[in-house]
Motif scaffolding. Structure first.
Motif, PDB file in Angstrom:
ATOM      1  N   SER A  91      37.309-106.834  41.759  1.00 37.08           N
ATOM      2  CA  SER A  91      37.502-106.335  40.397  1.00 37.08           C
ATOM      3  C   SER A  91      38.971-106.483  40.018  1.00 37.08           C
ATOM      4  O   SER A  91      39.832-106.689  40.854  1.00 37.08           O
ATOM      5  CB  SER A  91      37.049-104.884  40.284  1.00 37.08           C
ATOM      6  N   HIS A  92      39.257-106.399  38.731  1.00 34.82           N
ATOM      7  CA  HIS A  92      40.602-106.614  38.225  1.00 34.82           C
ATOM      8  C   HIS A  92      41.100-105.359  37.520  1.00 34.82           C
ATOM      9  O   HIS A  92      40.329-104.577  36.977  1.00 34.82           O
ATOM     10  CB  HIS A  92      40.629-107.788  37.250  1.00 34.82           C
ATOM     11  N   ALA A  93      42.407-105.201  37.492  1.00 35.79           N
ATOM     12  CA  ALA A  93      43.007-104.092  36.757  1.00 35.79           C
ATOM     13  C   ALA A  93      42.793-104.321  35.265  1.00 35.79           C
ATOM     14  O   ALA A  93      42.746-105.448  34.794  1.00 35.79           O
ATOM     15  CB  ALA A  93      44.493-104.004  37.066  1.00 35.79           C
ATOM     16  N   VAL A  94      42.650-103.241  34.522  1.00 32.77           N
ATOM     17  CA  VAL A  94      42.532-103.303  33.074  1.00 32.77           C
ATOM     18  C   VAL A  94      43.835-102.770  32.492  1.00 32.77           C
ATOM     19  O   VAL A  94      44.261-101.668  32.831  1.00 32.77           O
ATOM     20  CB  VAL A  94      41.333-102.461  32.579  1.00 32.77           C
ATOM     21  N   CYS A  95      44.490-103.560  31.644  1.00 30.48           N
ATOM     22  CA  CYS A  95      45.801-103.189  31.106  1.00 30.48           C
ATOM     23  C   CYS A  95      45.749-103.069  29.594  1.00 30.48           C
ATOM     24  O   CYS A  95      45.061-103.825  28.929  1.00 30.48           O
ATOM     25  CB  CYS A  95      46.844-104.236  31.469  1.00 30.48           C
ATOM     26  N   GLN A  96      46.486-102.121  29.078  1.00 30.31           N
ATOM     27  CA  GLN A  96      46.701-101.971  27.637  1.00 30.31           C
ATOM     28  C   GLN A  96      48.194-101.784  27.433  1.00 30.31           C
ATOM     29  O   GLN A  96      48.868-101.201  28.267  1.00 30.31           O
ATOM     30  CB  GLN A  96      45.947-100.752  27.095  1.00 30.31           C
ATOM     31  N   ARG A  97      48.707-102.235  26.303  1.00 34.62           N
ATOM     32  CA  ARG A  97      50.139-102.144  26.040  1.00 34.62           C
ATOM     33  C   ARG A  97      50.386-101.367  24.748  1.00 34.62           C
ATOM     34  O   ARG A  97      49.746-101.617  23.740  1.00 34.62           O
ATOM     35  CB  ARG A  97      50.723-103.547  25.926  1.00 34.62           C
ATOM     36  N   LEU A  98      51.309-100.415  24.805  1.00 34.00           N
ATOM     37  CA  LEU A  98      51.737 -99.649  23.645  1.00 34.00           C
ATOM     38  C   LEU A  98      53.171-100.076  23.363  1.00 34.00           C
ATOM     39  O   LEU A  98      54.056 -99.825  24.172  1.00 34.00           O
ATOM     40  CB  LEU A  98      51.656 -98.154  23.945  1.00 34.00           C
ATOM     41  N   PRO A  99      53.428-100.796  22.244  1.00 33.68           N
ATOM     42  CA  PRO A  99      54.766-101.334  22.016  1.00 33.68           C
ATOM     43  C   PRO A  99      55.807-100.250  21.760  1.00 33.68           C
ATOM     44  O   PRO A  99      55.500 -99.162  21.301  1.00 33.68           O
ATOM     45  CB  PRO A  99      54.592-102.228  20.783  1.00 33.68           C
ATOM     46  N   GLY A 100      57.042-100.577  22.053  1.00 31.68           N
ATOM     47  CA  GLY A 100      58.166 -99.664  21.866  1.00 31.68           C
ATOM     48  C   GLY A 100      59.029 -99.662  23.109  1.00 31.68           C
ATOM     49  O   GLY A 100      58.703-100.290  24.101  1.00 31.68           O
ATOM     50  N   VAL A 101      60.143 -98.975  23.031  1.00 28.13           N
ATOM     51  CA  VAL A 101      61.039 -98.871  24.175  1.00 28.13           C
ATOM     52  C   VAL A 101      60.929 -97.461  24.722  1.00 28.13           C
ATOM     53  O   VAL A 101      61.179 -96.489  24.013  1.00 28.13           O
ATOM     54  CB  VAL A 101      62.494 -99.182  23.767  1.00 28.13           C
ATOM     55  N   PHE A 102      60.511 -97.341  25.961  1.00 29.08           N
ATOM     56  CA  PHE A 102      60.326 -96.048  26.596  1.00 29.08           C
ATOM     57  C   PHE A 102      61.114 -96.030  27.900  1.00 29.08           C
ATOM     58  O   PHE A 102      61.159 -97.020  28.605  1.00 29.08           O
ATOM     59  CB  PHE A 102      58.848 -95.795  26.903  1.00 29.08           C
ATOM     60  N   SER A 103      61.726 -94.913  28.219  1.00 29.73           N
ATOM     61  CA  SER A 103      62.426 -94.821  29.494  1.00 29.73           C
ATOM     62  C   SER A 103      61.933 -93.635  30.304  1.00 29.73           C
ATOM     63  O   SER A 103      61.274 -93.823  31.305  1.00 29.73           O
ATOM     64  CB  SER A 103      63.932 -94.761  29.283  1.00 29.73           C
ATOM     65  N   PRO A 104      62.207 -92.374  29.896  1.00 30.33           N
ATOM     66  CA  PRO A 104      61.647 -91.280  30.691  1.00 30.33           C
ATOM     67  C   PRO A 104      60.127 -91.261  30.561  1.00 30.33           C
ATOM     68  O   PRO A 104      59.579 -91.664  29.552  1.00 30.33           O
ATOM     69  CB  PRO A 104      62.252 -90.020  30.067  1.00 30.33           C
ATOM     70  N   LEU A 105      59.455 -90.798  31.609  1.00 30.92           N
ATOM     71  CA  LEU A 105      58.000 -90.771  31.621  1.00 30.92           C
ATOM     72  C   LEU A 105      57.547 -89.645  32.531  1.00 30.92           C
ATOM     73  O   LEU A 105      58.032 -89.515  33.641  1.00 30.92           O
ATOM     74  CB  LEU A 105      57.477 -92.114  32.144  1.00 30.92           C
ATOM     75  N   LEU A 106      56.608 -88.819  32.034  1.00 31.36           N
ATOM     76  CA  LEU A 106      56.137 -87.674  32.797  1.00 31.36           C
ATOM     77  C   LEU A 106      54.721 -87.332  32.369  1.00 31.36           C
ATOM     78  O   LEU A 106      54.394 -87.366  31.179  1.00 31.36           O
ATOM     79  CB  LEU A 106      57.047 -86.461  32.541  1.00 31.36           C
ATOM     80  N   VAL A 107      53.860 -87.001  33.323  1.00 34.84           N
ATOM     81  CA  VAL A 107      52.545 -86.437  33.033  1.00 34.84           C
ATOM     82  C   VAL A 107      52.609 -84.988  33.485  1.00 34.84           C
ATOM     83  O   VAL A 107      52.874 -84.696  34.651  1.00 34.84           O
ATOM     84  CB  VAL A 107      51.415 -87.190  33.775  1.00 34.84           C
ATOM     85  N   ASP A 108      52.380 -84.041  32.546  1.00 36.47           N
ATOM     86  CA  ASP A 108      52.516 -82.622  32.897  1.00 36.47           C
ATOM     87  C   ASP A 108      51.222 -82.060  33.482  1.00 36.47           C
ATOM     88  O   ASP A 108      50.231 -82.770  33.656  1.00 36.47           O
ATOM     89  CB  ASP A 108      53.015 -81.813  31.697  1.00 36.47           C
ATOM     90  N   ARG A 109      51.206 -80.762  33.794  1.00 32.17           N
ATOM     91  CA  ARG A 109      50.041 -80.122  34.432  1.00 32.17           C
ATOM     92  C   ARG A 109      48.806 -80.126  33.555  1.00 32.17           C
ATOM     93  O   ARG A 109      47.691 -80.018  34.042  1.00 32.17           O
ATOM     94  CB  ARG A 109      50.391 -78.676  34.791  1.00 32.17           C
ATOM     95  N   GLU A 110      49.005 -80.218  32.221  1.00 31.25           N
ATOM     96  CA  GLU A 110      47.877 -80.256  31.299  1.00 31.25           C
ATOM     97  C   GLU A 110      47.413 -81.682  31.018  1.00 31.25           C
ATOM     98  O   GLU A 110      46.635 -81.911  30.104  1.00 31.25           O
ATOM     99  CB  GLU A 110      48.258 -79.550  29.998  1.00 31.25           C
ATOM    100  N   ASP A 111      47.916 -82.659  31.792  1.00 28.46           N
ATOM    101  CA  ASP A 111      47.568 -84.073  31.681  1.00 28.46           C
ATOM    102  C   ASP A 111      48.034 -84.679  30.360  1.00 28.46           C
ATOM    103  O   ASP A 111      47.411 -85.590  29.829  1.00 28.46           O
ATOM    104  CB  ASP A 111      46.065 -84.287  31.872  1.00 28.46           C
ATOM    105  N   ILE A 112      49.148 -84.181  29.837  1.00 23.42           N
ATOM    106  CA  ILE A 112      49.757 -84.748  28.631  1.00 23.42           C
ATOM    107  C   ILE A 112      50.874 -85.672  29.075  1.00 23.42           C
ATOM    108  O   ILE A 112      51.671 -85.335  29.945  1.00 23.42           O
ATOM    109  CB  ILE A 112      50.282 -83.642  27.695  1.00 23.42           C
ATOM    110  N   LEU A 113      50.907 -86.861  28.500  1.00 19.70           N
ATOM    111  CA  LEU A 113      51.927 -87.852  28.828  1.00 19.70           C
ATOM    112  C   LEU A 113      53.119 -87.663  27.897  1.00 19.70           C
ATOM    113  O   LEU A 113      52.968 -87.592  26.682  1.00 19.70           O
ATOM    114  CB  LEU A 113      51.346 -89.256  28.663  1.00 19.70           C
ATOM    115  N   TRP A 114      54.305 -87.557  28.489  1.00 19.68           N
ATOM    116  CA  TRP A 114      55.547 -87.410  27.732  1.00 19.68           C
ATOM    117  C   TRP A 114      56.401 -88.638  27.994  1.00 19.68           C
ATOM    118  O   TRP A 114      56.531 -89.083  29.133  1.00 19.68           O
ATOM    119  CB  TRP A 114      56.306 -86.160  28.169  1.00 19.68           C
ATOM    120  N   ALA A 115      56.974 -89.192  26.950  1.00 18.90           N
ATOM    121  CA  ALA A 115      57.847 -90.362  27.085  1.00 18.90           C
ATOM    122  C   ALA A 115      58.965 -90.226  26.070  1.00 18.90           C
ATOM    123  O   ALA A 115      58.921 -89.394  25.167  1.00 18.90           O
ATOM    124  CB  ALA A 115      57.052 -91.645  26.855  1.00 18.90           C
ATOM    125  N   GLY A 116      59.956 -91.054  26.218  1.00 23.69           N
ATOM    126  CA  GLY A 116      61.067 -91.055  25.280  1.00 23.69           C
ATOM    127  C   GLY A 116      61.687 -92.423  25.231  1.00 23.69           C
ATOM    128  O   GLY A 116      61.409 -93.280  26.063  1.00 23.69           O
TER     129      GLY A 116
END
Length: 188
Positions: free
Chosen positions: A74-99
């Protein structure tokens, strides 16, 4: 260029060649998948995994979401969200934070990315090739006519091609008026 471990103990490495290498902590079950990203020496990538097992990777071209291959062949499935992001965190409530530069802090709660291919997309004279009606349907101009993108009764995204006579059609602008009527001007 980036490394992380997920909740199952699998180690994931983002390689400068644009591949994702996944291996168990004991070295077994190594899997290499080319996902087609490029790394920047000026903006190191960040990796995180959410509660569903999806991997998130920042790249110079945007935020990449990867559903790892789970079975042999099987193969990985990829999606791309355009923009410039550096910090990245998934919190305890499963919310993705980026900047990112000029974007501030971004909270991404609904991470279901959908890609609906639209063939023959035409750029209008004023770059108005898409609009949305009051029902939430997205309309785009194509060489064949108009493509309508909408959520069906089950909540999944679908699309329908509306054709008008013999193509190719050359659209200028596309708008929805206050009475929810779709208007388009066409050359010729």
């Amino acid at each position: 260029v980036a490394i992380m471990v997920d909740a199952t103990g699998t180690i994931h490495l983002a390689l400068s060649s644009g591949s994702l290498l996944s291996l168990r902590a004991d070295g077994s079950n190594a899997r290499r998948t080319h996902v087609g990203f490029w790394a920047s020496p000026d903006l190191p990538p960040r990796m995180a995994t959410d509660h569903s097992g999806k991997i998130w990777l920042t790249t110079p071209a945007g935020l990449l979401s990867i559903v790892p291959a789970s079975a042999p062949g099987s193969h990985a499935v990829c999606q791309r969200l355009p923009g410039v992001f550096s910090p990245l965190l998934v919190d305890r409530e499963d919310i993705l934070w980026a900047g990112g530069p000029g974007r501030g802090l971004i909270k991404i709660a609904d991470r279901r990315l959908h890609r609906i291919p639209v063939d023959g997309l035409q750029v209008g004279f004023f770059n108005q090739v898409a609009c949305m009606d009051s029902a939430g349907h997205i309309w785009t101009t194509t060489a064949k006519g108009l493509t309508e993108v909408y959520r069906d009764a089950s909540g999944e995204w679908s699309s329908h091609e509306h054709t008008f006579g013999s193509p190719p059609w050359k659209f200028g602008q596309l708008i929805i008026d206050y009475s929810s009527r779709l208007w388009a001007n066409m050359y010729g």
